[in-house]
Design a protein around this motif. Structure first.
Motif, PDB file in Angstrom:
ATOM      1  N   MET A   1       0.985  -0.966   0.066  1.00 54.58           N
ATOM      2  CA  MET A   1       0.032   0.512   0.421  1.00 54.58           C
ATOM      3  C   MET A   1       0.781   1.504  -0.137  1.00 54.58           C
ATOM      4  SD  MET A   1      -3.654   1.789   0.145  1.00 54.58           S
ATOM      5  CE  MET A   1      -4.263   0.160   2.032  1.00 54.58           C
ATOM      6  N   LEU A   2       1.200   1.752  -0.788  1.00 56.72           N
ATOM      7  CA  LEU A   2       1.387   3.267  -0.757  1.00 56.72           C
ATOM      8  C   LEU A   2       0.631   4.156  -0.845  1.00 56.72           C
ATOM      9  CD1 LEU A   2       2.520   2.863  -4.448  1.00 56.72           C
ATOM     10  CD2 LEU A   2       4.555   2.651  -3.048  1.00 56.72           C
ATOM     11  N   GLN A   3       0.977   5.146   0.703  1.00 56.17           N
ATOM     12  CA  GLN A   3       0.647   6.298   1.202  1.00 56.17           C
ATOM     13  C   GLN A   3       1.200   7.711   0.926  1.00 56.17           C
ATOM     14  OE1 GLN A   3      -0.308   4.910   5.264  1.00 56.17           O
ATOM     15  NE2 GLN A   3      -1.958   4.115   5.014  1.00 56.17           N
ATOM     16  N   VAL A   4       0.743   8.831   0.489  1.00 51.47           N
ATOM     17  CA  VAL A   4       0.962   9.982   0.311  1.00 51.47           C
ATOM     18  C   VAL A   4       0.348  10.862   1.150  1.00 51.47           C
ATOM     19  CG1 VAL A   4       2.233   9.554  -1.641  1.00 51.47           C
ATOM     20  CG2 VAL A   4       0.503  10.062  -2.015  1.00 51.47           C
ATOM     21  N   GLN A   5       1.157  12.524   1.249  1.00 57.91           N
ATOM     22  CA  GLN A   5       0.031  12.981   2.458  1.00 57.91           C
ATOM     23  C   GLN A   5       0.775  14.197   1.929  1.00 57.91           C
ATOM     24  OE1 GLN A   5      -0.503  12.073   6.261  1.00 57.91           O
ATOM     25  NE2 GLN A   5       0.388  14.618   7.364  1.00 57.91           N
ATOM     26  N   LEU A   6      -0.194  15.139   1.654  1.00 56.99           N
ATOM     27  CA  LEU A   6      -0.222  17.068   1.916  1.00 56.99           C
ATOM     28  C   LEU A   6      -1.385  17.594   2.397  1.00 56.99           C
ATOM     29  CD1 LEU A   6       0.830  19.271  -0.268  1.00 56.99           C
ATOM     30  CD2 LEU A   6      -1.342  19.092  -1.390  1.00 56.99           C
ATOM     31  N   ALA A   7       0.218  18.360   3.243  1.00 56.48           N
ATOM     32  CA  ALA A   7      -0.078  19.912   3.736  1.00 56.48           C
ATOM     33  C   ALA A   7      -1.262  20.570   3.795  1.00 56.48           C
ATOM     34  CB  ALA A   7       0.940  20.295   5.177  1.00 56.48           C
ATOM     35  N   VAL A   8      -1.848  21.190   3.508  1.00 59.39           N
ATOM     36  CA  VAL A   8      -3.098  22.065   2.759  1.00 59.39           C
ATOM     37  C   VAL A   8      -2.919  23.170   3.960  1.00 59.39           C
ATOM     38  CG1 VAL A   8      -5.275  22.363   1.916  1.00 59.39           C
ATOM     39  CG2 VAL A   8      -4.151  20.167   1.934  1.00 59.39           C
ATOM     40  N   ALA A   9      -2.740  24.253   3.682  1.00 61.69           N
ATOM     41  CA  ALA A   9      -3.657  25.611   4.318  1.00 61.69           C
ATOM     42  C   ALA A   9      -4.463  25.731   4.828  1.00 61.69           C
ATOM     43  CB  ALA A   9      -1.939  27.020   4.139  1.00 61.69           C
ATOM     44  N   ALA A  10      -4.866  26.763   5.346  1.00 62.37           N
ATOM     45  CA  ALA A  10      -6.623  27.370   5.323  1.00 62.37           C
ATOM     46  C   ALA A  10      -6.405  28.161   4.724  1.00 62.37           C
ATOM     47  CB  ALA A  10      -6.801  27.893   7.073  1.00 62.37           C
ATOM     48  N   ASP A  11      -6.338  28.257   3.305  1.00 58.73           N
ATOM     49  CA  ASP A  11      -6.397  29.321   2.383  1.00 58.73           C
ATOM     50  C   ASP A  11      -7.231  28.606   1.246  1.00 58.73           C
ATOM     51  OD1 ASP A  11      -5.681  31.456  -0.377  1.00 58.73           O
ATOM     52  OD2 ASP A  11      -4.066  31.362   0.387  1.00 58.73           O
ATOM     53  N   PRO A  12      -7.966  29.209   0.809  1.00 59.07           N
ATOM     54  CA  PRO A  12      -8.527  28.909  -0.468  1.00 59.07           C
ATOM     55  C   PRO A  12      -8.168  28.167  -1.703  1.00 59.07           C
ATOM     56  CG  PRO A  12     -10.370  30.279   0.592  1.00 59.07           C
ATOM     57  CD  PRO A  12      -8.933  30.582   1.108  1.00 59.07           C
ATOM     58  N   VAL A  13      -6.441  29.160  -2.142  1.00 60.85           N
ATOM     59  CA  VAL A  13      -6.009  28.490  -3.237  1.00 60.85           C
ATOM     60  C   VAL A  13      -5.165  27.352  -3.043  1.00 60.85           C
ATOM     61  CG1 VAL A  13      -5.539  31.140  -3.258  1.00 60.85           C
ATOM     62  CG2 VAL A  13      -4.201  29.455  -2.448  1.00 60.85           C
ATOM     63  N   GLU A  14      -5.352  27.279  -1.740  1.00 60.51           N
ATOM     64  CA  GLU A  14      -4.567  25.192  -1.679  1.00 60.51           C
ATOM     65  C   GLU A  14      -5.167  24.302  -2.174  1.00 60.51           C
ATOM     66  OE1 GLU A  14      -1.945  24.471   1.097  1.00 60.51           O
ATOM     67  OE2 GLU A  14      -1.804  26.191  -0.439  1.00 60.51           O
ATOM     68  N   VAL A  15      -7.042  24.700  -2.519  1.00 60.35           N
ATOM     69  CA  VAL A  15      -7.413  23.924  -3.125  1.00 60.35           C
ATOM     70  C   VAL A  15      -6.956  23.659  -4.392  1.00 60.35           C
ATOM     71  CG1 VAL A  15     -10.328  23.154  -3.664  1.00 60.35           C
ATOM     72  CG2 VAL A  15     -10.003  23.996  -2.508  1.00 60.35           C
ATOM     73  N   GLY A  16      -7.203  23.985  -5.172  1.00 60.09           N
ATOM     74  CA  GLY A  16      -6.022  24.171  -6.793  1.00 60.09           C
ATOM     75  C   GLY A  16      -4.736  23.652  -6.688  1.00 60.09           C
ATOM     76  N   ARG A  17      -3.909  23.558  -5.831  1.00 59.59           N
ATOM     77  CA  ARG A  17      -2.513  22.990  -5.721  1.00 59.59           C
ATOM     78  C   ARG A  17      -2.806  21.534  -4.787  1.00 59.59           C
ATOM     79  NH1 ARG A  17       1.758  21.753  -1.485  1.00 59.59           N
ATOM     80  NH2 ARG A  17       0.089  22.949   0.404  1.00 59.59           N
ATOM     81  N   ALA A  18      -4.443  21.165  -4.506  1.00 60.24           N
ATOM     82  CA  ALA A  18      -4.369  20.053  -4.061  1.00 60.24           C
ATOM     83  C   ALA A  18      -4.942  19.319  -4.693  1.00 60.24           C
ATOM     84  CB  ALA A  18      -5.616  20.337  -2.792  1.00 60.24           C
ATOM     85  N   ARG A  19      -5.273  19.951  -5.900  1.00 57.71           N
ATOM     86  CA  ARG A  19      -5.711  18.682  -7.128  1.00 57.71           C
ATOM     87  C   ARG A  19      -4.942  18.738  -8.104  1.00 57.71           C
ATOM     88  NH1 ARG A  19     -10.182  23.105  -7.417  1.00 57.71           N
ATOM     89  NH2 ARG A  19      -9.170  24.875  -8.813  1.00 57.71           N
ATOM     90  N   ARG A  20      -3.246  19.900  -8.249  1.00 58.30           N
ATOM     91  CA  ARG A  20      -2.238  19.731  -9.398  1.00 58.30           C
ATOM     92  C   ARG A  20      -0.939  18.199  -8.121  1.00 58.30           C
ATOM     93  NH1 ARG A  20      -3.179  25.199  -8.774  1.00 58.30           N
ATOM     94  NH2 ARG A  20      -1.533  25.245  -7.377  1.00 58.30           N
ATOM     95  N   TRP A  21      -1.225  18.251  -7.300  1.00 60.47           N
ATOM     96  CA  TRP A  21      -0.535  17.907  -6.028  1.00 60.47           C
ATOM     97  C   TRP A  21      -1.428  15.953  -6.398  1.00 60.47           C
ATOM     98  CZ3 TRP A  21      -2.514  13.983  -2.234  1.00 60.47           C
ATOM     99  CH2 TRP A  21      -0.985  13.585  -1.435  1.00 60.47           C
ATOM    100  N   VAL A  22      -3.025  15.428  -6.512  1.00 56.76           N
ATOM    101  CA  VAL A  22      -3.140  14.539  -6.755  1.00 56.76           C
ATOM    102  C   VAL A  22      -2.493  13.988  -8.130  1.00 56.76           C
ATOM    103  CG1 VAL A  22      -5.804  13.348  -7.155  1.00 56.76           C
ATOM    104  CG2 VAL A  22      -5.272  14.573  -5.042  1.00 56.76           C
ATOM    105  N   ARG A  23      -2.929  14.551  -8.848  1.00 53.66           N
ATOM    106  CA  ARG A  23      -2.550  14.865 -10.522  1.00 53.66           C
ATOM    107  C   ARG A  23      -1.155  14.183 -10.632  1.00 53.66           C
ATOM    108  NH1 ARG A  23      -5.746  19.415 -11.963  1.00 53.66           N
ATOM    109  NH2 ARG A  23      -7.190  19.170 -12.847  1.00 53.66           N
TER     110      ARG A  23
END
Length: 145
Positions: free
Chosen positions: A1-23
């Protein structure tokens, strides 16, 4: 099982960063980023991260668990510091928001949440197999451009 994690700041611009990270993770795991499950994964992550940072105003942690067996579902987890339970709504047709958890419920095999410390963890599992007829969620009218 591969697991990865991303810390996300309390800022709406982080949603776009999370999408790019998942891709990027889809590519790193050797999967086709254009596959129907990959499009759905990006959408589901977008909705869960939006809920975490926009509705709680607090940082969050996004985790992906990627089993090596392609028949096993992917697991997405978003942990935040808010103890408020997620509440799916059924938005009016004219509403411009309020469909996030409804989409998660429709697109994922399973989803749920549980308290974690003073906050919570919202999770979902997403099948990687194509729909029965081989089409994508977009082709079935579940996603729009």
């Amino acid at each position: 099982m591969l697991q990865v994690q991303l810390a996300v700041a309390a800022d709406p611009v982080e949603v776009g960063r999370a999408r790019r990270w998942v891709r990027a993770q889809v590519l790193a795991f050797g999967a086709d980023p254009g596959a129907p499950f990959a499009e759905t994964l990006v959408l589901v992550v977008s909705e869960l991260v939006t809920n975490a940072v926009v509705h709680t105003g607090r940082p969050a942690a996004l985790r992906l668990s990627w089993p090596p067996d392609p028949a096993a579902p992917l697991r997405v987890e978003v942990a935040d510091a808010s103890g408020t339970a997620p509440a799916p709504r059924h938005a009016a047709a004219s509403a411009t928001n309020g469909r996030g958890l409804e989409l998660v419920e429709l697109l994922c095999a399973r989803w749920g949440w549980y308290p974690q410390g003073s906050g919570k963890l919202v999770w979902c599992e997403l099948d990687r197999a194509p729909l029965a007829d081989g089409g994508s969620a977009r082709e079935h009218g579940m996603l729009t451009a």
